[in-house]
Design an enzyme around this catalytic site. Structure first.
Site, mmCIF file in Angstrom:
data_model
loop_
_atom_site.group_PDB
_atom_site.id
_atom_site.type_symbol
_atom_site.label_atom_id
_atom_site.label_comp_id
_atom_site.label_asym_id
_atom_site.label_seq_id
_atom_site.Cartn_x
_atom_site.Cartn_y
_atom_site.Cartn_z
ATOM 1 N N SER A 64 -11.445 0.310 -10.682
ATOM 2 C CA SER A 64 -11.676 -0.969 -10.001
ATOM 3 C C SER A 64 -12.944 -0.970 -9.167
ATOM 4 O O SER A 64 -13.341 -2.019 -8.641
ATOM 5 C CB SER A 64 -10.483 -1.309 -9.107
ATOM 6 O OG SER A 64 -10.319 -0.329 -8.091
ATOM 7 N N ARG A 121 -24.876 13.272 -2.492
ATOM 8 C CA ARG A 121 -24.316 12.076 -3.123
ATOM 9 C C ARG A 121 -25.177 10.855 -2.827
ATOM 10 O O ARG A 121 -25.390 10.011 -3.690
ATOM 11 C CB ARG A 121 -22.876 11.865 -2.642
ATOM 12 C CG ARG A 121 -22.123 10.798 -3.386
ATOM 13 C CD ARG A 121 -20.628 10.895 -3.175
ATOM 14 N NE ARG A 121 -20.241 10.726 -1.787
ATOM 15 C CZ ARG A 121 -18.978 10.714 -1.369
ATOM 16 N NH1 ARG A 121 -18.003 10.895 -2.253
ATOM 17 N NH2 ARG A 121 -18.686 10.563 -0.100
ATOM 18 N N ASP A 169 -6.729 4.442 -4.904
ATOM 19 C CA ASP A 169 -7.405 4.337 -3.618
ATOM 20 C C ASP A 169 -7.996 5.724 -3.364
ATOM 21 O O ASP A 169 -8.302 6.458 -4.298
ATOM 22 C CB ASP A 169 -6.435 3.885 -2.518
ATOM 23 C CG ASP A 169 -7.153 3.429 -1.252
ATOM 24 O OD1 ASP A 169 -7.634 2.293 -1.223
ATOM 25 O OD2 ASP A 169 -7.246 4.229 -0.298
ATOM 26 N N LYS A 196 0.861 -1.186 0.000
ATOM 27 C CA LYS A 196 0.000 0.000 0.000
ATOM 28 C C LYS A 196 0.892 1.229 0.000
ATOM 29 O O LYS A 196 2.011 1.205 0.543
ATOM 30 C CB LYS A 196 -0.892 0.031 1.254
ATOM 31 C CG LYS A 196 -2.152 0.862 1.088
ATOM 32 C CD LYS A 196 -3.203 0.149 0.242
ATOM 33 C CE LYS A 196 -4.495 0.945 0.172
ATOM 34 N NZ LYS A 196 -5.541 0.204 -0.578
ATOM 35 N N ALA A 198 -15.868 -1.583 2.865
ATOM 36 C CA ALA A 198 -14.871 -0.784 3.583
ATOM 37 C C ALA A 198 -13.735 -1.679 4.074
ATOM 38 O O ALA A 198 -13.952 -2.850 4.425
ATOM 39 C CB ALA A 198 -15.520 -0.078 4.767
#
Length: 345
Positions: free
Chosen positions: A145, A207, A117, A80, A255
């Protein structure tokens, strides 16, 4: 916590720390494991209270990527990256930062391969790819993705509903999606198309409303009586304070790091709430990118592998029931077995 303490206590393979003088950003690339193959994982662009918080985030998320890759049988390790910035850059300063970040990733020779990300779009990855060959999810290749993550989560929710109610049918089931971002919004629409009643909550009410689903205020999420709670925003929403308030039968969401601490899996089980391990549920994005870009799959092969997320969960739920353990422990056992086999081989 300072850099020295974080690095000394980390079990990963290596971490690269670089300060970018022009932007004031700290670049952190954490390679947790290459046992199964080159490390893969997204890049997070975010403002943190302290740079060390960005390093801690990268370390934690890289470990989760190792677990995710192993759980779904992808030939990659976990990594990451975090770009901890004083403020989110735009325009030419953003472009220059991303190009310098690409140079850093390129210098690692392919041991870490990056994707998107938080706050990193396929268009941003196009810029990173100008200086780095190890980039997934650009506009011209694997794409965003989010669709793979959402589609995999749909299969995961079907498997979860099947285990709780005896059928994978979503018609007549109520699912609350927390977070209407790039993944949550797509998942909400997929669930609605499958016949579920979908509730959506987001800190940005506009949203949430844009999904076309019923909306729920942020402070009403936990107490909403639903069949499935699907956290698709920040992690840590399942904790000793929130779990007693949950009014759902199952949790299955996208999440990362949904459990604030490992013991929360036991707390959910004690309440009779089925927990689908997050790193299995949300693996569709990496399956999409690696499958389309490295393995040469077509869309039908991709859909078959995304459906495999549901099959993996069915196996984990069955093992958890037979062994008297939580699904989280069953998933961890699966990962450890696969990593041990790879190390032995």
């Amino acid at each position: 916590m300072d850099f020295e303490t974080l690095l000394a206590g980390w079990e990963g393979e290596h971490a690269v720390v670089r300060h970018d003088a022009e932007s004031g950003a700290w670049m952190f690339v954490c390679v947790h494991s290459t046992v199964l193959g080159p490390a893969g994982g997204g890049t997070r662009l975010r403002v943190y209270p302290d740079p060390a918080d960005g390093l801690a985030d990268a370390m934690r998320l890289s470990g989760a990527m190792t677990w995710k890759m192993a759980a779904v049988g992808m030939p990659r390790g976990g990594g990451k990256a975090v770009l901890a910035v004083p403020e989110l850059p735009t325009g030419e300063p953003r472009r220059r930062l991303l190009r310098r970040y690409g140079e850093l990733v390129a210098s690692l020779g392919g041991s870490y391969r990056t994707a998107g990300d938080m706050n990193i779009s396929p268009e941003d990855l196009d810029v990173v790819a100008e200086t780095c060959p190890w980039v997934y999810g650009t506009t011209g290749r694997g794409g965003n993705s989010g669709r793979g993550t959402a589609r995999g989560a749909l299969h995961a929710i079907r498997a979860t509903v099947e285990h709780v109610f005896g059928s994978p049918e979503l018609a007549g089931r109520t699912v609350l999606v927390q977070g209407a971002g790039a993944v949550g919004a797509v998942l909400a629409r997929e669930l609605a198309e499958a016949g579920a009643r979908v509730l959506v909550s987001d800190v940005d009410e506009t949203r949430a409303a844009a999904t076309g689903c019923e909306t729920v205020p942020v402070d009403g999420v936990l107490e909403s009586e639903v069949d499935v709670y699907s956290p698709c925003a920040v992690g840590g929403t399942l904790n000793p304070e929130s779990i007693p308030s949950l009014a759902c039968r199952a949790v299955a969401g996208c999440a990362n790091n949904q459990l604030a601490e490992p013991e929360d899996a036991e707390r959910l089980q004690e309440r009779g709430i089925l927990y689908a391990p997050d790193y299995v549920v949300n693996a569709g994005g990496i399956i999409q990118l690696i499958g389309l870009e490295d393995e040469g799959w077509d869309e039908s092969q991709l859909e078959e592998r995304l459906a495999g997320i549901g099959d993996t969960l069915r196996t984990l739920f069955a093992e958890a029931d037979s062994e008297g353990i939580t699904p989280a422990e069953a998933a961890d056992r699966l990962v450890r077995r696969r990593l041990d086999v790879a190390r032995a081989g």
